[in-house]
Design a protein around this motif. Structure first.
Motif, short mmCIF file in Angstrom:
data_model
loop_
_atom_site.label_atom_id
_atom_site.label_comp_id
_atom_site.label_asym_id
_atom_site.label_seq_id
_atom_site.Cartn_x
_atom_site.Cartn_y
_atom_site.Cartn_z
N THR A 1 37.84 40.57 31.05
CA THR A 1 37.85 42.00 30.75
C THR A 1 36.73 42.66 31.55
O THR A 1 35.57 42.26 31.44
N SER A 2 37.08 43.63 32.37
CA SER A 2 36.09 44.26 33.24
C SER A 2 35.06 45.06 32.44
O SER A 2 35.27 45.36 31.26
N PHE B 1 33.96 33.85 41.46
CA PHE B 1 33.82 33.98 40.00
C PHE B 1 32.43 34.50 39.64
O PHE B 1 31.85 34.13 38.63
N ILE B 2 31.94 35.37 40.50
CA ILE B 2 30.63 35.99 40.32
C ILE B 2 30.85 37.46 39.94
O ILE B 2 31.62 38.16 40.59
N SER B 3 30.16 37.89 38.90
CA SER B 3 30.29 39.26 38.43
C SER B 3 29.02 40.02 38.75
O SER B 3 28.01 39.89 38.06
N GLY B 4 29.09 40.82 39.80
CA GLY B 4 27.97 41.67 40.15
C GLY B 4 28.33 43.13 40.14
O GLY B 4 27.63 43.95 40.72
N GLY B 5 29.48 43.45 39.52
CA GLY B 5 29.95 44.81 39.49
C GLY B 5 30.85 45.16 40.65
O GLY B 5 31.33 46.30 40.75
N ASN B 6 31.11 44.21 41.53
CA ASN B 6 31.97 44.46 42.69
C ASN B 6 33.11 43.45 42.74
O ASN B 6 33.51 42.99 43.81
N GLU B 7 33.66 43.10 41.57
CA GLU B 7 34.80 42.19 41.52
C GLU B 7 35.99 42.80 42.27
O GLU B 7 36.09 44.02 42.39
N PRO B 8 36.90 41.97 42.76
CA PRO B 8 37.97 42.48 43.62
C PRO B 8 39.09 43.22 42.89
O PRO B 8 40.00 43.73 43.53
N THR B 9 39.03 43.28 41.56
CA THR B 9 40.09 43.95 40.81
C THR B 9 39.58 44.34 39.44
O THR B 9 38.45 44.01 39.06
N THR B 10 40.41 45.05 38.68
CA THR B 10 40.09 45.41 37.30
C THR B 10 40.83 44.48 36.36
O THR B 10 42.06 44.37 36.41
N PHE B 11 40.10 43.80 35.50
CA PHE B 11 40.67 42.86 34.53
C PHE B 11 40.87 43.57 33.20
O PHE B 11 39.98 44.26 32.70
N LEU B 12 42.04 43.34 32.60
CA LEU B 12 42.45 44.06 31.40
C LEU B 12 42.64 43.15 30.19
O LEU B 12 43.25 43.56 29.21
N GLY B 13 42.12 41.93 30.24
CA GLY B 13 42.27 41.01 29.13
C GLY B 13 43.29 39.93 29.44
O GLY B 13 43.82 39.82 30.54
#
Length: 355
Positions: free
Chosen positions: A163-164, A285-297
């Motif tokens: 989840t983004s 699998f690194i979350s720095g605020g620039n993930e390649p998409t929006t995850f919705l659950g």
């Protein structure tokens, strides 16, 4: 990893939080909202609220749980990500031997898991990842081996999918009695797992069976070693998505397949998404605020002895392009990344659209 930072992180792991802020239904990210499932025909819901938080100054991640004890049965997780990072919450169930050994050591099950799995796994990762230096203190000495002998007996019961940041998602899974870890192992930009930075907790499932009903799906998907079986078009609106996990296998990142929902915005590079889903790649699998998409659950890893087994994602879909994707290396090559659309045109008589 410097000494003071490491000490702070160990403190976070020992004191992972206990309070939950309030909040009602909010709009999710990128055109979808999480949908609270309706009251079932047998009465009340059995639910757990999880808030994800991040202390920017200390770089500490954590979960705040509304409750740490629930009844067995169908359980709905309301996941509220109040950070700038992508998180999820998968649910490994501790085997009996882990509980026995924790008792022998005079440790509660959560801290015992941290000492025997979370910290040794970070040590293992730091020994392998370029530019990382393993901290010898993380190679704890409770067992002669790096990982506990019962580690292979851990089973997985799903949980909220990716989840983004500043999004919410809702997932329902069936839980039997036992002790369940609640964990996020997305990595930060220093290649430390969020669980190592404090995003780990425990839920006890105990007492009489809940009267919460199994959700009634509006959309059925299946997930197996053959890939994702899902329709290419889905009507807009609220959905209860049944995700049936038919079978499992271990992939190169040491986990089985799961299912996450993403929104394909203008500029989304599906190849980048495909690469990002592999935590075993030091650059992914690194979350720095620039993930390649929006995850919705979604529905996290389900791997039990009684497969097939079903979990449910509750979501409101607006017109646009989406995809289902599993957290495995190169999911596209395995049939585990499949796109679908939500057109504006409704098809009367059911949840599907005319081809």
């Amino acid at each position: 990893m410097s000494g003071p930072n490491h000490a702070n992180r160990r403190t976070v792991l020992r004191t992972t939080a206990a309070a939950l802020g309030g909040g009602g239904l909010v709009t999710g990210t990128a055109g979808a909202t999480r949908e609270a499932p309706p009251e079932g025909p047998r009465g009340r819901r059995n639910e757990v609220g999880i808030v994800a938080r991040h202390d920017h100054d200390a770089d500490e991640h954590r979960f705040e749980l509304e409750t740490r004890e629930i009844a067995p049965g169908w359980t709905t997780f309301e996941f509220d990500n109040r950070t700038d990072h992508t998180h999820f919450a998968y649910l490994p169930k501790l085997p009996q031997q882990a509980l026995v050994d924790a008792g022998k050591e005079g440790m509660d099950p959560l801290w015992f898991y941290v000492e025997t799995v979370t910290r040794p796994f970070q040590y293992f990762w730091d020994s392998k990842a370029p530019g990382k230096k393993a901290d010898p203190d993380d190679d704890t000495d409770i067992y002669d081996s790096l990982f506990p002998p019962w580690f292979g007996d851990v089973v997985f019961y799903g949980g909220p999918g990716l989840t983004s940041g500043h999004g919410r998602s809702t997932t329902t899974v069936d839980l039997g009695p036992g002790e369940y870890i609640v964990e996020c192992y997305v990595k930060d930009d220093a290649n430390d797992f969020h669980s190592y930075l404090g995003m780990i907790d425990l839920i006890s499932v105990t007492g009489e069976e809940s009267d919460a009903a199994e959700p009634e799906p509006t959309l059925d998907l299946s997930l197996s070693t053959d890939g994702i079986d899902a329709p290419a078009k889905v009507r807009p609106g609220r959905h209860t998505v049944a995700v049936e996990v038919e079978n499992q296998q271990q992939y190169g990142n040491l986990v089985g397949h799961d299912l996450h929902l993403i929104r394909l915005e203008d500029g989304t590079d599906v190849d980048e998404v495909n690469g990002w889903m592999n935590w075993a790649d030091p650059n992914q699998f690194i979350s720095g605020g620039n993930e390649p998409t929006t995850f919705l659950g979604g529905v996290s890893d389900v791997w039990t002895a009684d497969l097939p087994r079903t979990g449910y994602l509750h979501v409101i879909l607006t017109p646009g392009d989406y995809a289902w994707v599993a957290e495995v290396p190169d999911p596209a090559s395995k049939g585990l990344l499949t796109e679908f659309s939500v057109p504006r045109e409704r098809c009367l008589g059911g949840p599907w659209f005319r081809p």
